[in-house]
Design an enzyme around this catalytic site. Sequence first.
Site, mmCIF file in Angstrom:
data_model
loop_
_atom_site.group_PDB
_atom_site.id
_atom_site.type_symbol
_atom_site.label_atom_id
_atom_site.label_comp_id
_atom_site.label_asym_id
_atom_site.label_seq_id
_atom_site.Cartn_x
_atom_site.Cartn_y
_atom_site.Cartn_z
ATOM 1 N N ILE A 287 3.919 7.957 10.192
ATOM 2 C CA ILE A 287 2.698 8.053 10.990
ATOM 3 C C ILE A 287 2.324 6.652 11.447
ATOM 4 O O ILE A 287 1.937 5.798 10.638
ATOM 5 C CB ILE A 287 1.540 8.669 10.179
ATOM 6 C CG1 ILE A 287 1.958 10.003 9.556
ATOM 7 C CG2 ILE A 287 0.297 8.834 11.044
ATOM 8 C CD1 ILE A 287 2.311 11.077 10.566
ATOM 9 N N ARG B 48 -4.077 9.327 -12.664
ATOM 10 C CA ARG B 48 -4.534 8.257 -13.562
ATOM 11 C C ARG B 48 -5.704 7.547 -12.908
ATOM 12 O O ARG B 48 -6.075 7.851 -11.777
ATOM 13 C CB ARG B 48 -3.399 7.253 -13.784
ATOM 14 C CG ARG B 48 -2.824 6.745 -12.453
ATOM 15 C CD ARG B 48 -1.883 5.587 -12.607
ATOM 16 N NE ARG B 48 -1.151 5.288 -11.389
ATOM 17 C CZ ARG B 48 -1.613 4.639 -10.346
ATOM 18 N NH1 ARG B 48 -2.876 4.233 -10.325
ATOM 19 N NH2 ARG B 48 -0.855 4.394 -9.287
ATOM 20 N N GLY C 246 5.831 1.391 -4.051
ATOM 21 C CA GLY C 246 6.644 0.939 -2.930
ATOM 22 C C GLY C 246 8.128 0.871 -3.234
ATOM 23 O O GLY C 246 8.936 0.574 -2.342
ATOM 24 N N VAL D 44 -6.130 1.173 -9.675
ATOM 25 C CA VAL D 44 -6.476 -0.248 -9.706
ATOM 26 C C VAL D 44 -7.816 -0.466 -8.999
ATOM 27 O O VAL D 44 -8.675 -1.222 -9.448
ATOM 28 C CB VAL D 44 -5.375 -1.085 -9.015
ATOM 29 C CG1 VAL D 44 -5.768 -2.567 -8.978
ATOM 30 C CG2 VAL D 44 -4.033 -0.907 -9.714
ATOM 31 N N ARG E 245 -7.258 -8.045 -4.426
ATOM 32 C CA ARG E 245 -6.411 -8.286 -5.589
ATOM 33 C C ARG E 245 -5.927 -9.735 -5.556
ATOM 34 O O ARG E 245 -5.357 -10.187 -4.562
ATOM 35 C CB ARG E 245 -5.217 -7.336 -5.596
ATOM 36 C CG ARG E 245 -5.615 -5.867 -5.550
ATOM 37 C CD ARG E 245 -4.405 -4.967 -5.744
ATOM 38 N NE ARG E 245 -4.749 -3.567 -5.530
ATOM 39 C CZ ARG E 245 -3.952 -2.547 -5.837
ATOM 40 N NH1 ARG E 245 -2.756 -2.788 -6.354
ATOM 41 N NH2 ARG E 245 -4.340 -1.307 -5.609
ATOM 42 N N GLU F 83 10.050 11.592 5.416
ATOM 43 C CA GLU F 83 8.846 12.023 6.108
ATOM 44 C C GLU F 83 8.741 11.300 7.449
ATOM 45 O O GLU F 83 9.211 10.164 7.593
ATOM 46 C CB GLU F 83 7.586 11.691 5.295
ATOM 47 C CG GLU F 83 7.375 12.538 4.075
ATOM 48 C CD GLU F 83 6.114 12.161 3.329
ATOM 49 O OE1 GLU F 83 5.660 12.974 2.520
ATOM 50 O OE2 GLU F 83 5.581 11.049 3.548
ATOM 51 N N LYS F 84 8.104 11.945 8.398
ATOM 52 C CA LYS F 84 7.818 11.296 9.670
ATOM 53 C C LYS F 84 6.881 10.120 9.411
ATOM 54 O O LYS F 84 5.897 10.241 8.692
ATOM 55 C CB LYS F 84 7.153 12.294 10.622
ATOM 56 C CG LYS F 84 6.774 11.720 11.971
ATOM 57 C CD LYS F 84 7.970 11.454 12.841
ATOM 58 C CE LYS F 84 7.548 10.974 14.240
ATOM 59 N NZ LYS F 84 8.714 10.647 15.068
ATOM 60 N N LYS G 28 -0.999 -2.308 -2.167
ATOM 61 C CA LYS G 28 -2.341 -2.608 -1.665
ATOM 62 C C LYS G 28 -2.780 -4.038 -2.002
ATOM 63 O O LYS G 28 -2.443 -4.568 -3.056
ATOM 64 C CB LYS G 28 -3.329 -1.603 -2.261
ATOM 65 C CG LYS G 28 -2.985 -0.163 -1.923
ATOM 66 C CD LYS G 28 -3.665 0.824 -2.847
ATOM 67 C CE LYS G 28 -3.156 2.237 -2.616
ATOM 68 N NZ LYS G 28 -3.669 3.198 -3.597
ATOM 69 N N GLU H 114 -4.187 10.757 -2.223
ATOM 70 C CA GLU H 114 -4.024 9.775 -1.150
ATOM 71 C C GLU H 114 -3.564 10.475 0.130
ATOM 72 O O GLU H 114 -2.725 11.373 0.099
ATOM 73 C CB GLU H 114 -3.018 8.706 -1.570
ATOM 74 C CG GLU H 114 -3.408 8.009 -2.869
ATOM 75 C CD GLU H 114 -2.654 6.709 -3.094
ATOM 76 O OE1 GLU H 114 -1.719 6.413 -2.328
ATOM 77 O OE2 GLU H 114 -3.014 5.988 -4.046
#
Length: 451
Positions: free
Chosen positions: A203, A292, A165, A295, A338, A200-201, A237, A275
């Site tokens: 969504i 990788r 982020g 989480v 989490r 990017e647009k 997340k 993703e």
Amino acid sequence: MIKKVLIANRGEIAARIIRSCKKLDILTVAVYSEADQKAPYVSMADESYLIGPPRVNESYLNTERIFSIAKEAKVDAIHPGYGFLSENGDFAEACNKEGIIFIGPSSQIIKQMGDKIAARKEMQKAGVPVVPGTSEAVPSVEEALEVAGQIGYPIMLKATAGGGGIGMQVVRSDKELTKAFESNSKRALTFFGNGAMFMEKKIENARHIEIQVLADHHGNVVHLFERDCSIQRRNQKVIEEAPSTFISERTREEMGSAAVKAAKTLGYTNAGTIEFLVDQNENFYFLEMNTRIQVEHPITEEITGTDIVEAQFAIANNERLNIEQHELEIDGHAIEVRIYAEDPVSFFPSPGHISKLELPKGESVRNEIAVTSEYDVTPFYDPMIGKLIVKGNTRDDAIDLLKQALLEYKVEGIKTNISMLLNIVDSEPFKKGNTTTAFVEEHYLPSLTKN
């Protein structure tokens, strides 16, 4: 054959890797900073070495010290976990030069996928849909405003390097874009050494759905279905579940096939995650590839019966995948939350002394934990102190199990987000599966003002 591995990480993921290594009879070497001397994973390992002061650049990112310990301990391999050096292509390349197996893909692929623009181009080559946006870095605010006029607001402004982020922001006007461009570029430069930005647009009402893949060195690739990771705060997340409640079986097959095709096109090896953003009509668009372990990998393990860490070691040992796509099936429903040491309203970290810790128990309850009672949570690292995973025969069963487990989860001495998690899983939108990336802003935060 890997007989001894250094784990270049900390916390719950270090403990998780050690557990799989014990099953595989692989000796483990842990590294720890001065702040982590009493962390549970340190005593779990066969050998442990102090790596440096608390700050990450002096400890977990200190590659010179890591290689020094690796040579002293005479390890065959290094497992980077997630975060830190896990997606550092130069580190993977250095491992190869030192004659140490890097548990992950090649350094070239890490570098390709670590650059968001390069990753977009590779996915386009593989025929994977990408979000409308720029194919090159945007060099200035002036050009960014011009691009915005072509794409149309809202727009997602992103750093080409990094993740978590950082350097990412939604902008809805020229004024917001002008302000955000420079600040995010500076932040990205500070964290990743690269301030380049692309656009990017945005969504709207999207789902964040990812596909787990495993790929060996013999051209075999399988996907382990999807995880829905839409519930996020600050683009990070908070709750993940598998399978998704939203996509159809047809879309599931199309996304899985696209992920496998992308991995094969890249020549990818080891565990990886592609993703996607999925719109209201189930159109899916490539977001990024994480080279990788994730989480949230435990929920995939729960519904497929696959130990992803064990698979990573098998692939690194040049073994063939021991399962084919047609043999994989989804069994039940799993949810992971989490547990963060943070204020559940402001989301600010809440370091301090844990005076009491009681974890929920049960056959369908899994805890991945980084702390103990009488443990000091420091401000030096990510505030996640653990993960709670439950599995039910159905999603409703999993929700009931999760609610009960969260009620039994006791952490005293610091603030945690447990009350937030309970609020969300007990809400009607969550129960109905209305979980988009805007969930926290649209449902959780407004609920606080009502109470």
